[in-house]
Motif scaffolding. Structure first.
Motif, short mmCIF file in Angstrom:
data_model
loop_
_atom_site.label_atom_id
_atom_site.label_comp_id
_atom_site.label_asym_id
_atom_site.label_seq_id
_atom_site.Cartn_x
_atom_site.Cartn_y
_atom_site.Cartn_z
N LEU A 1 0.98 -1.62 -0.06
CA LEU A 1 -0.07 0.09 0.45
C LEU A 1 0.88 1.08 -0.34
CD1 LEU A 1 -3.14 -1.20 2.27
CD2 LEU A 1 -2.80 -1.35 0.18
N MET A 2 2.06 1.43 1.48
CA MET A 2 2.66 2.49 0.79
C MET A 2 3.41 2.69 -0.28
SD MET A 2 5.45 4.04 3.96
CE MET A 2 4.21 4.60 4.70
N PHE A 3 3.86 1.55 -1.10
CA PHE A 3 4.97 1.13 -2.12
C PHE A 3 5.24 2.42 -2.40
CE2 PHE A 3 5.37 0.87 -7.15
CZ PHE A 3 5.84 -0.35 -6.42
N THR A 4 6.36 2.93 -1.58
CA THR A 4 6.99 3.47 -2.13
C THR A 4 9.25 3.49 -1.15
OG1 THR A 4 7.68 6.69 -2.01
CG2 THR A 4 6.01 5.52 -0.67
N SER B 1 10.44 5.60 1.81
CA SER B 1 9.60 6.52 2.77
C SER B 1 9.17 5.45 3.68
CB SER B 1 8.36 6.11 1.74
OG SER B 1 7.92 7.38 1.81
N GLN B 2 8.76 3.94 2.82
CA GLN B 2 9.44 2.66 3.70
C GLN B 2 10.20 2.16 4.50
OE1 GLN B 2 6.76 0.44 0.02
NE2 GLN B 2 7.90 -1.31 1.88
N ALA C 1 15.97 13.12 3.98
CA ALA C 1 16.10 12.82 2.78
C ALA C 1 15.15 12.46 2.11
CB ALA C 1 16.17 10.75 2.97
N GLY C 2 15.07 12.94 0.42
CA GLY C 2 13.86 12.72 -0.08
C GLY C 2 13.02 14.17 -0.75
N ILE C 3 14.14 15.22 0.51
CA ILE C 3 13.64 16.61 -0.03
C ILE C 3 14.53 17.40 -1.43
CG2 ILE C 3 13.45 18.75 0.72
CD1 ILE C 3 10.71 17.28 2.08
N GLY D 1 8.04 11.33 1.19
CA GLY D 1 7.17 10.54 -0.43
C GLY D 1 6.75 11.86 -0.85
N ILE D 2 6.36 13.03 -0.62
CA ILE D 2 6.45 14.64 -1.84
C ILE D 2 6.48 14.45 -2.31
CG2 ILE D 2 6.54 16.58 -1.41
CD1 ILE D 2 7.05 16.97 1.89
N ARG D 3 7.75 13.91 -2.90
CA ARG D 3 8.80 14.20 -4.51
C ARG D 3 8.01 12.87 -5.50
NH1 ARG D 3 11.03 9.96 -2.28
NH2 ARG D 3 11.44 7.44 -3.49
N ASN D 4 6.49 11.97 -4.77
CA ASN D 4 5.86 11.71 -5.81
C ASN D 4 4.21 12.64 -6.23
OD1 ASN D 4 7.12 9.25 -5.37
ND2 ASN D 4 6.03 8.51 -3.49
#
Lengths: 103, 228
Positions: free
Chosen positions: B51-54, B57-58, B205-207, B82-85
């Motif tokens: 469900l989260m599938f990123t 983020s996991q 991370a991710g930002i 996850g914001i990049r998604n």
């Protein structure tokens, strides 16, 4: 245990709604010419950033390790016009070899 | 016997999608093992992957928990990553122009790999094939290997030892490569790599990917204005 399930499912819901929000931008906005320009630039920027993060970043630190060898080997393979799957395998082999050698 | 031609659906985009699904999906084994070690059940580990599938983020979610953080902090970290998604969703929507009914499914499959595969294709039909192959392919591989890792736990070693982190690097470089034509693209790539590295130590991370995307978009506008 129940509490964990609540947070797991809540975090999954946030992740999904974040993804979905991008798709809900109206088409009329996407047809503006400047959106095309920004979008093309962002494509190169996003892909480069992904390469950079995967090569040089661990968590929130810049780390130099065997992944650099993978990047260099993959670049050579691409320059020689190798098929995509060969490029991926060359990257894996280079990282494994450098790590096996003790770096 | 004459060699039979390759089937028409077996296009370069499909081959890329399959390659990246194998190279990246195997990492699910790390996630499954670490999730169980952090105190999640096998079911919770698999539900996160389905469900989260990123991936980022996991890993952040279970990383905060195993580090002693609260579940609220774990959820915050995962959500920030996850914001990049959302940025990917805008890009994919503009590029693939899907029917409204497909958008909820495509949103679920929107990750680094499916977006990158779609963006690196020469035309819309190939972009669509690349998106679906990489999205569904990574989803299937990621979940199978999450289950495997959760069941076997720490008996499995680190995939990095087999060079799989190198495979991911090569996979993303291979997707960027065809886009690096001309001086303008080169300038954006250099700026993006620089901005990413400068931002990494200072933001979650991710930002950095989002900051790099914003700078790249602005740079593209500047390049466009410079021309008559």
């Amino acid at each position: 245990m129940t509490q964990m399930w609540v947070w797991v499912l809540g975090a999954c819901a946030i992740a999904y709604l974040t993804k979905l929000s991008g798709f809900l931008v109206p088409d009329s906005l996407l047809e503006r010419p400047w959106v095309t320009t920004v979008s093309a630039g962002m494509t190169v920027g996003l892909l480069t950033s992904l390469v950079t993060v995967n090569t040089l970043v661990t968590g929130t630190a810049v780390v130099l390790d065997a992944r650099i060898a993978a990047l260099a080997a993959a670049a050579v393979a691409l320059w020689l016009r190798a098929p995509y799957i060969v490029v991926v395998l060359v990257g894996a082999l280079a990282a494994a070899a450098v790590r096996f050698a003790g770096f | 016997m004459p060699a039979s031609p390759a089937p028409t659906w077996w296009t370069p985009a499909v081959r890329m999608g399959v390659s990246i699904a194998v190279a990246v999906g195997v990492y699910g084994v790390s996630f499954g093992a670490l999730a169980v070690a952090a105190g999640l059940s096998v079911g919770q580990a698999v539900v996160l992957s389905m469900l989260m599938f990123t991936g980022g983020s996991q890993f952040a979610f279970i990383g905060v928990i195993s580090g002693g953080g609260t579940l609220a902090a774990a959820t915050t970290a995962a959500s920030l990553l996850g914001i990049r998604n959302a940025v990917y969703g805008v890009q994919l929507n503009a590029l693939l122009r899907p029917r409204a009914a497909l958008k909820p499914v495509m949103a679920q499959l929107t990750i680094d790999e499916s977006t990158a595969t779609a963006l690196s294709q020469p035309d819309r039909a190939e972009s669509r094939r690349g998106f679906w192959t990489a999205g569904v392919g990574v989803w299937v591989m990621w979940n199978l290997f999450t289950l495997l890792g959760a069941l076997l736990g720490s008996q499995i070693g680190d995939p990095a030892a087999f060079g799989l982190d190198g495979a991911a690097v090569a996979a993303f470089l291979g997707l960027l490569w065809p886009r690096l034509k001309g001086r303008d693209a080169g300038a954006i790539a250099v700026a993006s790599a620089f901005v990413t590295l400068v931002a990494v130590p200072f933001v979650p991370a991710g930002i950095p990917i989002i900051i790099a995307a914003a700078v790249s978009g602005a740079l593209a506008v500047a390049q466009h204005r410079r021309k008559p």
